[in-house]
Design a protein around this motif. Structure first.
Motif, PDB file in Angstrom:
ATOM      1  N   PHE A  44       0.840  -1.199   0.000  1.00  0.00           N
ATOM      2  CA  PHE A  44       0.000   0.000   0.000  1.00  0.00           C
ATOM      3  C   PHE A  44       0.874   1.248   0.000  1.00  0.00           C
ATOM      4  O   PHE A  44       0.617   2.213  -0.741  1.00  0.00           O
ATOM      5  CB  PHE A  44      -0.911   0.005   1.221  1.00  0.00           C
ATOM      6  N   ALA A  45       1.921   1.249   0.855  1.00  0.00           N
ATOM      7  CA  ALA A  45       2.785   2.428   0.971  1.00  0.00           C
ATOM      8  C   ALA A  45       3.428   2.767  -0.368  1.00  0.00           C
ATOM      9  O   ALA A  45       3.542   3.944  -0.736  1.00  0.00           O
ATOM     10  CB  ALA A  45       3.852   2.183   2.039  1.00  0.00           C
ATOM     11  N   ASP A  46       3.849   1.744  -1.114  1.00  0.00           N
ATOM     12  CA  ASP A  46       4.448   1.998  -2.433  1.00  0.00           C
ATOM     13  C   ASP A  46       3.448   2.677  -3.368  1.00  0.00           C
ATOM     14  O   ASP A  46       3.777   3.651  -4.061  1.00  0.00           O
ATOM     15  CB  ASP A  46       4.915   0.678  -3.053  1.00  0.00           C
ATOM     16  N   ALA A  47       2.223   2.149  -3.390  1.00  0.00           N
ATOM     17  CA  ALA A  47       1.193   2.702  -4.286  1.00  0.00           C
ATOM     18  C   ALA A  47       0.770   4.104  -3.832  1.00  0.00           C
ATOM     19  O   ALA A  47       0.595   5.013  -4.648  1.00  0.00           O
ATOM     20  CB  ALA A  47      -0.010   1.765  -4.322  1.00  0.00           C
ATOM     21  N   TYR A  48       0.617   4.274  -2.519  1.00  0.00           N
ATOM     22  CA  TYR A  48       0.140   5.550  -1.975  1.00  0.00           C
ATOM     23  C   TYR A  48       1.177   6.660  -2.176  1.00  0.00           C
ATOM     24  O   TYR A  48       0.839   7.774  -2.606  1.00  0.00           O
ATOM     25  CB  TYR A  48      -0.179   5.371  -0.492  1.00  0.00           C
ATOM     26  N   THR A  49       2.450   6.376  -1.891  1.00  0.00           N
ATOM     27  CA  THR A  49       3.473   7.404  -2.060  1.00  0.00           C
ATOM     28  C   THR A  49       3.688   7.731  -3.540  1.00  0.00           C
ATOM     29  O   THR A  49       3.998   8.880  -3.883  1.00  0.00           O
ATOM     30  CB  THR A  49       4.805   6.968  -1.414  1.00  0.00           C
ATOM     31  N   SER A  50       3.503   6.743  -4.409  1.00  0.00           N
ATOM     32  CA  SER A  50       3.591   7.025  -5.855  1.00  0.00           C
ATOM     33  C   SER A  50       2.481   7.985  -6.263  1.00  0.00           C
ATOM     34  O   SER A  50       2.694   8.898  -7.074  1.00  0.00           O
ATOM     35  CB  SER A  50       3.480   5.727  -6.657  1.00  0.00           C
ATOM     36  N   TYR A  51       1.303   7.790  -5.679  1.00  0.00           N
ATOM     37  CA  TYR A  51       0.181   8.692  -5.966  1.00  0.00           C
ATOM     38  C   TYR A  51       0.478  10.099  -5.433  1.00  0.00           C
ATOM     39  O   TYR A  51       0.228  11.099  -6.125  1.00  0.00           O
ATOM     40  CB  TYR A  51      -1.092   8.140  -5.330  1.00  0.00           C
TER      41      TYR A  51
ATOM     42  N   PRO B 105       0.083  12.336  -9.073  1.00  0.00           N
ATOM     43  CA  PRO B 105      -1.112  13.178  -9.195  1.00  0.00           C
ATOM     44  C   PRO B 105      -1.232  14.259  -8.122  1.00  0.00           C
ATOM     45  O   PRO B 105      -1.657  15.374  -8.402  1.00  0.00           O
ATOM     46  CB  PRO B 105      -2.253  12.156  -9.082  1.00  0.00           C
ATOM     47  N   ALA B 106      -0.846  13.917  -6.868  1.00  0.00           N
ATOM     48  CA  ALA B 106      -0.982  14.915  -5.795  1.00  0.00           C
ATOM     49  C   ALA B 106       0.148  15.940  -5.811  1.00  0.00           C
ATOM     50  O   ALA B 106       0.029  17.020  -5.221  1.00  0.00           O
ATOM     51  CB  ALA B 106      -1.025  14.217  -4.437  1.00  0.00           C
ATOM     52  N   ASN B 107       1.283  15.616  -6.468  1.00  0.00           N
ATOM     53  CA  ASN B 107       2.401  16.545  -6.663  1.00  0.00           C
ATOM     54  C   ASN B 107       2.947  17.095  -5.339  1.00  0.00           C
ATOM     55  O   ASN B 107       3.188  18.291  -5.189  1.00  0.00           O
ATOM     56  CB  ASN B 107       1.979  17.711  -7.570  1.00  0.00           C
ATOM     57  N   LEU B 108       3.159  16.218  -4.369  1.00  0.00           N
ATOM     58  CA  LEU B 108       3.680  16.644  -3.066  1.00  0.00           C
ATOM     59  C   LEU B 108       5.185  16.445  -3.004  1.00  0.00           C
ATOM     60  O   LEU B 108       5.758  15.635  -3.723  1.00  0.00           O
ATOM     61  CB  LEU B 108       3.012  15.841  -1.942  1.00  0.00           C
ATOM     62  N   THR B 109       5.828  17.186  -2.105  1.00  0.00           N
ATOM     63  CA  THR B 109       7.269  17.055  -1.904  1.00  0.00           C
ATOM     64  C   THR B 109       7.554  15.915  -0.925  1.00  0.00           C
ATOM     65  O   THR B 109       6.665  15.428  -0.218  1.00  0.00           O
ATOM     66  CB  THR B 109       7.863  18.350  -1.334  1.00  0.00           C
ATOM     67  N   ASP B 110       8.832  15.513  -0.871  1.00  0.00           N
ATOM     68  CA  ASP B 110       9.226  14.419   0.021  1.00  0.00           C
ATOM     69  C   ASP B 110       8.881  14.716   1.475  1.00  0.00           C
ATOM     70  O   ASP B 110       8.422  13.839   2.208  1.00  0.00           O
ATOM     71  CB  ASP B 110      10.734  14.161  -0.100  1.00  0.00           C
TER      72      ASP B 110
ATOM     73  N   ILE C 123       5.147  14.317   2.046  1.00  0.00           N
ATOM     74  CA  ILE C 123       4.795  12.895   2.018  1.00  0.00           C
ATOM     75  C   ILE C 123       5.209  12.234   3.329  1.00  0.00           C
ATOM     76  O   ILE C 123       4.459  11.434   3.904  1.00  0.00           O
ATOM     77  CB  ILE C 123       5.457  12.193   0.823  1.00  0.00           C
ATOM     78  N   ALA C 124       6.410  12.554   3.815  1.00  0.00           N
ATOM     79  CA  ALA C 124       6.887  11.979   5.073  1.00  0.00           C
ATOM     80  C   ALA C 124       5.936  12.328   6.221  1.00  0.00           C
ATOM     81  O   ALA C 124       5.671  11.496   7.097  1.00  0.00           O
ATOM     82  CB  ALA C 124       8.295  12.477   5.377  1.00  0.00           C
ATOM     83  N   LYS C 125       5.407  13.530   6.206  1.00  0.00           N
ATOM     84  CA  LYS C 125       4.458  13.933   7.262  1.00  0.00           C
ATOM     85  C   LYS C 125       3.165  13.128   7.173  1.00  0.00           C
ATOM     86  O   LYS C 125       2.607  12.714   8.194  1.00  0.00           O
ATOM     87  CB  LYS C 125       4.155  15.428   7.151  1.00  0.00           C
ATOM     88  N   HIS C 126       2.668  12.900   5.945  1.00  0.00           N
ATOM     89  CA  HIS C 126       1.437  12.121   5.781  1.00  0.00           C
ATOM     90  C   HIS C 126       1.637  10.670   6.224  1.00  0.00           C
ATOM     91  O   HIS C 126       0.759  10.089   6.878  1.00  0.00           O
ATOM     92  CB  HIS C 126       0.971  12.171   4.323  1.00  0.00           C
ATOM     93  N   ILE C 127       2.775  10.091   5.885  1.00  0.00           N
ATOM     94  CA  ILE C 127       3.061   8.711   6.297  1.00  0.00           C
ATOM     95  C   ILE C 127       3.181   8.633   7.819  1.00  0.00           C
ATOM     96  O   ILE C 127       2.654   7.711   8.459  1.00  0.00           O
ATOM     97  CB  ILE C 127       4.343   8.185   5.623  1.00  0.00           C
ATOM     98  N   ASP C 128       3.872   9.583   8.411  1.00  0.00           N
ATOM     99  CA  ASP C 128       4.024   9.596   9.870  1.00  0.00           C
ATOM    100  C   ASP C 128       2.666   9.756  10.556  1.00  0.00           C
ATOM    101  O   ASP C 128       2.385   9.105  11.566  1.00  0.00           O
ATOM    102  CB  ASP C 128       4.957  10.741  10.276  1.00  0.00           C
ATOM    103  N   ARG C 129       1.821  10.618   9.975  1.00  0.00           N
ATOM    104  CA  ARG C 129       0.483  10.833  10.554  1.00  0.00           C
ATOM    105  C   ARG C 129      -0.348   9.560  10.478  1.00  0.00           C
ATOM    106  O   ARG C 129      -1.056   9.213  11.431  1.00  0.00           O
ATOM    107  CB  ARG C 129      -0.190  11.971   9.799  1.00  0.00           C
TER     108      ARG C 129
END
Length: 412
Positions: free
Chosen positions: A160-167, A171-176, A179-185
């Motif tokens: 899931f993490a691979d697919a979600y971070t690729s998204y 498409p979401a055009n977020l910076t590293d 993304i790290a904050k969203h994963i941590d959250r």
């Protein structure tokens, strides 16, 4: 001031008994039925909460009590602000009518539990954290819709993490860093859900994303002085925004704490306040300039505005003060570096004040551990993200240490 305590209606019962809230204020005591029931053997009297060890479903009961306490105290504060006392009927109306008859986890979806977690965060006064939590949930829902991947406790895995971070990268055009904050959250929510017994899945523990530490932007002493020296109409929106921002520069307070200052927090020349984000109680010495703004603030001379409006006004102030030295903004996406140069005022925001306080305090010789005590930072790693020692400062301190007057003259 109001207080809320929780008690069992029949503490000696052998069947579930009602949990009652006693609201005490202004020499009055109002009994409020929480709508929740529990076996007395599952109740911890000293803590006034349900026992969790061996009863994971009781996490939902404690969460409901936390929310009820928050509603009761908030309503009391609102009524007192209007010069009124809350009526017993109104207080009782804030309680849920019935206790849940089945474990919450059996009836709620992943998104429901996530929303519950955000709601609890908001009840604790962490408005910014709750807002960020909602943003993560929005990205998860958008990811589901875009990819058809069903997000649930058991499906949050490294795959899931691979697919979600690729998204998030695509498409979401977020910076590293974002993304790290969203994963941590998401990991923090999954830990919350695991502790409450909502899931036994463990795949989420392997999710990670590398954070790239960004350059820290702070103001120099000269730039702070330029803001102080601006001639602005007294009481104007820019004058008001300047006062809020300078108070952050003088104290290191976050926006959420700036707007929470009350008369009881001021003790002589010290501001003692419990921070909204970490619930740390900090004591901040108030220099003369800070005390002047705090006094004006408490007298109603400084108006509270939203974080977004303050950030917009600060950019106007920065442009007026000619804080226009070029800075390089570096971003990372998937480890790839990109940069952009812009005027400093274009990136000026409320949090710049807190970072400025840390950096200028270090430059003035305050020990890092003392500054951390003031700002409420718990770890050196978190504190380092606020430090931005400028090239001028390096040159000035080097010149002093090695007795190089010609370099000291340039550094000034």
């Amino acid at each position: 001031m109001a207080t809320v305590s929780f008690h069992l209606k029949r503490p000696d019962a052998v069947i579930p008994t009602a949990i009652v809230a006693l609201v005490t204020f202004d020499r009055q005591r109002v009994k409020v039925y929480s709508g929740l029931s529990i076996l007395p053997k599952q109740w911890v009297k000293d803590e006034q909460r349900a026992k969790l060890k061996g009863y994971p479903q009781n996490g939902a009961v404690n969460d409901a009590l936390d929310l009820l306490e928050e509603r009761l105290l908030t309503y009391y504060d609102q009524q007192r602000a209007l010069g009124l006392l809350p009526t017993p009927e109104a207080l009782r109306g804030l309680a849920e009518p019935e206790a849940p008859t089945a474990p919450v986890a059996a009836r709620k979806s992943f998104a429901d539990h996530y929303s519950e977690w955000v709601k609890l965060t908001l009840a604790k006064g962490k408005v910014g954290t709750a807002r960020a939590g909602n943003t993560t949930l929005r990205h998860l829902k958008d990811f589901e819709q875009a990819t058809g991947y069903a997000v649930d406790f058991d499906t949050i895995t490294p795959v899931f993490a691979d697919a979600y971070t690729s998204y998030l990268l695509g498409p979401a055009n977020l910076t590293d860093n974002t993304i790290a904050k969203h994963i941590d959250r998401l990991r923090r929510f999954m830990r919350f859900a695991t502790e409450r017994g909502y899931t036994t899945a463990r795949g989420w523990e392997k999710m990670k994303w590398k954070r790239q530490e960004p350059d820290i932007m702070t103001l120099t002493t000269e730039e702070v002085e330029a803001l102080e020296g601006l001639e602005l109409p007294a009481g104007s929106y820019l004058d008001n925004a300047r006062a809020l921002f300078l108070l952050s520069c003088y104290t290191g307070l976050r926006y959420s704490d700036l707007v929470s200052i009350r008369p009881e927090h001021v003790r002589g020349n010290t501001l003692r306040i419990t921070t909204q984000k970490t619930r740390e109680t900090v004591s901040i010495p108030l220099q003369a300039r800070a005390l002047l703004i705090v006094t004006r603030y408490l007298a109603g001379g400084v108006r509270l505005i939203s974080n977004q409006k303050l950030n917009n006004y600060l950019k106007e102030l920065g442009q007026l003060a000619q804080i226009d030295s070029p800075i390089e903004i570096i971003k990372y996406r998937g480890g790839n570096r990109s940069s952009q140069t812009m005027a400093k005022w274009e990136k000026l925001g409320c949090h710049t004040g807190r970072r400025t306080f840390v950096t200028l305090s270090l430059e003035k010789g305050l020990r890092p551990e003392l500054i951390m005590k003031i700002t409420g930072h718990r770890t050196w790693r978190a504190f380092q993200r606020y430090v931005n020692i400028t090239e001028q400062t390096v040159e000035r301190e080097f010149a002093k240490a090695y007795e190089m007057p010609e370099l000291l003259k340039v550094a000034r």
